[in-house]
Design a protein around this motif. Structure first.
Motif, PDB file in Angstrom:
ATOM      1  N   VAL A 196       1.035  -1.228  -0.358  1.00  0.00           N
ATOM      2  CA  VAL A 196       0.062   0.076   0.148  1.00  0.00           C
ATOM      3  C   VAL A 196       0.878   1.164  -0.043  1.00  0.00           C
ATOM      4  CG1 VAL A 196      -1.833   1.305   1.802  1.00  0.00           C
ATOM      5  CG2 VAL A 196      -1.692  -1.380   0.967  1.00  0.00           C
ATOM      6  N   ARG A 197       1.750   1.338  -0.072  1.00  0.00           N
ATOM      7  CA  ARG A 197       2.862   2.468   0.737  1.00  0.00           C
ATOM      8  C   ARG A 197       3.147   2.028  -0.301  1.00  0.00           C
ATOM      9  NH1 ARG A 197       7.227   3.890   0.474  1.00  0.00           N
ATOM     10  NH2 ARG A 197       8.168   2.109  -0.703  1.00  0.00           N
ATOM     11  N   LYS A 198       3.589   1.433  -1.121  1.00  0.00           N
ATOM     12  CA  LYS A 198       4.541   2.682  -2.495  1.00  0.00           C
ATOM     13  C   LYS A 198       3.430   2.288  -3.334  1.00  0.00           C
ATOM     14  CE  LYS A 198       7.733  -1.942  -2.706  1.00  0.00           C
ATOM     15  NZ  LYS A 198       8.477  -2.740  -2.821  1.00  0.00           N
ATOM     16  N   ARG A 199       1.925   1.747  -3.488  1.00  0.00           N
ATOM     17  CA  ARG A 199       1.048   2.743  -4.886  1.00  0.00           C
ATOM     18  C   ARG A 199       1.189   4.000  -4.054  1.00  0.00           C
ATOM     19  NH1 ARG A 199      -2.786  -2.835  -4.820  1.00  0.00           N
ATOM     20  NH2 ARG A 199      -1.080  -4.053  -5.163  1.00  0.00           N
ATOM     21  N   LEU A 200       0.585   4.361  -2.251  1.00  0.00           N
ATOM     22  CA  LEU A 200       0.752   5.391  -2.387  1.00  0.00           C
ATOM     23  C   LEU A 200       1.959   6.250  -2.712  1.00  0.00           C
ATOM     24  CD1 LEU A 200      -1.426   5.036   1.201  1.00  0.00           C
ATOM     25  CD2 LEU A 200      -2.305   6.016  -1.579  1.00  0.00           C
ATOM     26  N   LYS A 201       2.922   6.309  -2.742  1.00  0.00           N
ATOM     27  CA  LYS A 201       3.868   6.874  -3.347  1.00  0.00           C
ATOM     28  C   LYS A 201       4.364   7.174  -4.369  1.00  0.00           C
ATOM     29  CE  LYS A 201       8.519   8.646  -1.884  1.00  0.00           C
ATOM     30  NZ  LYS A 201       8.565   9.859  -2.134  1.00  0.00           N
ATOM     31  N   PHE A 202       4.026   5.990  -5.482  1.00  0.00           N
ATOM     32  CA  PHE A 202       3.695   6.324  -6.583  1.00  0.00           C
ATOM     33  C   PHE A 202       3.033   7.539  -7.129  1.00  0.00           C
ATOM     34  CE2 PHE A 202       1.594   5.263 -11.000  1.00  0.00           C
ATOM     35  CZ  PHE A 202       2.946   5.361 -11.548  1.00  0.00           C
ATOM     36  N   LEU A 203       1.919   7.174  -6.059  1.00  0.00           N
ATOM     37  CA  LEU A 203       0.515   8.148  -6.931  1.00  0.00           C
ATOM     38  C   LEU A 203       1.397   9.942  -6.549  1.00  0.00           C
ATOM     39  CD1 LEU A 203      -2.493   6.915  -5.605  1.00  0.00           C
ATOM     40  CD2 LEU A 203      -1.713   6.954  -7.697  1.00  0.00           C
ATOM     41  N   LEU A 204       1.490   9.737  -5.110  1.00  0.00           N
ATOM     42  CA  LEU A 204       2.257  11.085  -4.462  1.00  0.00           C
ATOM     43  C   LEU A 204       3.278  11.348  -5.262  1.00  0.00           C
ATOM     44  CD1 LEU A 204       1.669  12.475  -1.769  1.00  0.00           C
ATOM     45  CD2 LEU A 204       3.962  11.106  -1.164  1.00  0.00           C
ATOM     46  N   ASP A 205       3.632  10.974  -6.090  1.00  0.00           N
ATOM     47  CA  ASP A 205       4.932  11.093  -6.813  1.00  0.00           C
ATOM     48  C   ASP A 205       4.729  11.865  -8.141  1.00  0.00           C
ATOM     49  OD1 ASP A 205       7.243  10.758  -4.333  1.00  0.00           O
ATOM     50  OD2 ASP A 205       7.855   9.101  -4.948  1.00  0.00           O
ATOM     51  N   THR A 206       3.630  11.214  -8.553  1.00  0.00           N
ATOM     52  CA  THR A 206       3.104  10.926 -10.065  1.00  0.00           C
ATOM     53  C   THR A 206       2.134  11.696 -10.544  1.00  0.00           C
ATOM     54  OG1 THR A 206       2.238   9.104 -10.274  1.00  0.00           O
ATOM     55  CG2 THR A 206       5.077   8.776 -10.704  1.00  0.00           C
ATOM     56  N   ASP A 207       0.994  11.299  -9.899  1.00  0.00           N
ATOM     57  CA  ASP A 207      -0.116  12.321 -10.258  1.00  0.00           C
ATOM     58  C   ASP A 207      -0.596  12.502  -8.404  1.00  0.00           C
ATOM     59  OD1 ASP A 207      -2.628  12.481 -10.975  1.00  0.00           O
ATOM     60  OD2 ASP A 207      -3.133  10.766 -12.316  1.00  0.00           O
ATOM     61  N   MET A 208      -0.649  13.388  -8.147  1.00  0.00           N
ATOM     62  CA  MET A 208      -1.667  14.579  -6.841  1.00  0.00           C
ATOM     63  C   MET A 208      -3.172  14.000  -7.265  1.00  0.00           C
ATOM     64  SD  MET A 208      -0.981  14.824  -3.933  1.00  0.00           S
ATOM     65  CE  MET A 208       0.099  15.643  -3.167  1.00  0.00           C
ATOM     66  N   GLU A 209      -3.319  14.178  -8.205  1.00  0.00           N
ATOM     67  CA  GLU A 209      -4.720  14.499  -8.310  1.00  0.00           C
ATOM     68  C   GLU A 209      -5.790  13.141  -8.426  1.00  0.00           C
ATOM     69  OE1 GLU A 209      -8.038  15.752 -11.823  1.00  0.00           O
ATOM     70  OE2 GLU A 209      -6.315  17.177 -11.577  1.00  0.00           O
ATOM     71  N   ARG A 210      -4.949  12.043  -9.222  1.00  0.00           N
ATOM     72  CA  ARG A 210      -5.540  11.439  -8.660  1.00  0.00           C
ATOM     73  C   ARG A 210      -5.069  10.171  -7.466  1.00  0.00           C
ATOM     74  NH1 ARG A 210      -2.863   6.065 -11.241  1.00  0.00           N
ATOM     75  NH2 ARG A 210      -4.185   4.290 -10.672  1.00  0.00           N
ATOM     76  N   LEU A 211      -4.211  10.880  -6.495  1.00  0.00           N
ATOM     77  CA  LEU A 211      -4.259   9.913  -5.096  1.00  0.00           C
ATOM     78  C   LEU A 211      -5.306  10.682  -4.151  1.00  0.00           C
ATOM     79  CD1 LEU A 211      -2.852   9.700  -2.947  1.00  0.00           C
ATOM     80  CD2 LEU A 211      -0.882  11.448  -2.523  1.00  0.00           C
TER      81      LEU A 211
END
Length: 102
Positions: A36-51
């Motif tokens: 879960v952390r990796k998935r959230l980190k990916f969104l945090l780094d690449t797509d804040m709106e989607r996060l």
């Protein structure tokens, strides 16, 4: 009857999909948190709106998300969000369990 871990994994796969490595029924504990952390980190780094949209769909408290984003060490934001997401999904499962018994 499905185990709570299996239900938790299903909801995480639904809300935070990862087509490369979906969570399996056996994924639990530290593996679950790390996935879960990796998935959230990916969104945090690449797509804040989607996060933010994902956190909204999971129904994480907006004020807690804002607090984490504004006052948490940037290197720890993904971990703090992970704990928040897991906590909220567990609450949802408990509510479903409680009301399905009536």
């Amino acid at each position: 009857m499905e185990t709570r871990t299996h239900q938790l994994n299903q909801l995480i796969n639904k809300h935070l999909p990862d087509s490369i490595t979906p969570l399996s029924e056996e994924t639990s504990g530290e593996e679950l948190m790390e996935a879960v952390r990796k998935r959230l980190k990916f969104l945090l780094d690449t797509d804040m709106e989607r996060l933010l949209h994902t956190l909204y769909r999971i129904d994480v408290a907006e004020n807690r998300v804002r607090e984490i984003l504004s006052s948490t060490d940037p290197d720890l934001i993904d971990t703090a969000l992970t704990e928040l997401v897991i906590e909220r999904i567990r609450q949802k499962l408990e509510t479903r369990r409680k009301y399905s018994q009536h």
